[in-house]
Design an enzyme around this catalytic site. Structure first.
Site, short mmCIF file in Angstrom:
data_model
loop_
_atom_site.label_atom_id
_atom_site.label_comp_id
_atom_site.label_asym_id
_atom_site.label_seq_id
_atom_site.Cartn_x
_atom_site.Cartn_y
_atom_site.Cartn_z
N CYS A 1 0.84 -1.21 0.00
CA CYS A 1 0.00 0.00 0.00
C CYS A 1 0.87 1.25 0.00
O CYS A 1 1.50 1.59 1.01
CB CYS A 1 -0.92 -0.07 1.23
SG CYS A 1 -1.65 1.48 1.75
N CYS B 1 0.14 3.94 2.57
CA CYS B 1 0.54 3.48 3.91
C CYS B 1 2.01 3.77 4.15
O CYS B 1 2.40 4.29 5.20
CB CYS B 1 0.33 1.97 4.06
SG CYS B 1 -1.38 1.44 3.93
#
Ligand SMILES: [Zn+2]
Length: 150
Positions: free
Chosen positions: A71, A74
């Site tokens: 991600c 993230c």
């Protein structure tokens, strides 16, 4: 008011629940079982079992970042999350759960997208914040949900 009370703090290394007088929070308290520091100005990598214990027992606010290596947002948020952890220590602890490794987290916490931050305190989920956020926003989020009893 905090001075008269003590906190229940789950060791993020061995999951033992420790009792720490509120005035000792800044004095680098250590786990009575394994000796790890209980309150540090950094983000701890934890698993779902440890979180289950901490979310049930802890009186000190615990903010958890649910993330995964694939991600991008993230990974982009990670340094911001660390900055916020430093800013709020020792009044809140920060942890992260890699949802790719700990797949049970997604179902247990009903996670539909990451990054997702969940704030826990006094045995319950207090609030959620979704999407990548700058440090200042993360900090404000925690403060807004904890200042009433801080
Ligand atoms: Zn420990």
């Amino acid at each position: 008011m905090d001075q008269a009370m003590s906190h229940h703090i789950t060791c993020l290394s061995c999951a033992t629940v420790n009792r720490v007088p509120a005035e000792r929070l800044s004095a680098h308290p250590k786990c009575g079982t394994c000796g790890a520091k209980l309150v540090e100005a950094k983000v701890h990598d934890i698993d779902t079992a440890t979180l289950r214990k901490a979310e049930t027992k802890d009186t000190l606010p615990l903010l958890v970042d649910f993330w995964a290596p694939w991600c991008g947002p993230c990974r982009a948020m990670a340094p911001e999350f660390s900055k916020a952890a430093q800013a709020l220590s020792p009044h809140a602890r920060f942890a992260k759960i890699n949802t790719q490794v700990h797949g049970d987290a997604s179902q247990r916490y009903g996670i539909r997208g990451i990054p997702l931050l969940i704030l826990f305190r006094n045995g319950q989920e207090v609030a959620r914040l979704t999407g990548a956020r700058p440090a200042a926003e993360i900090e404000a989020f925690v403060r807004s949900h904890t200042k009433a009893r801080a």
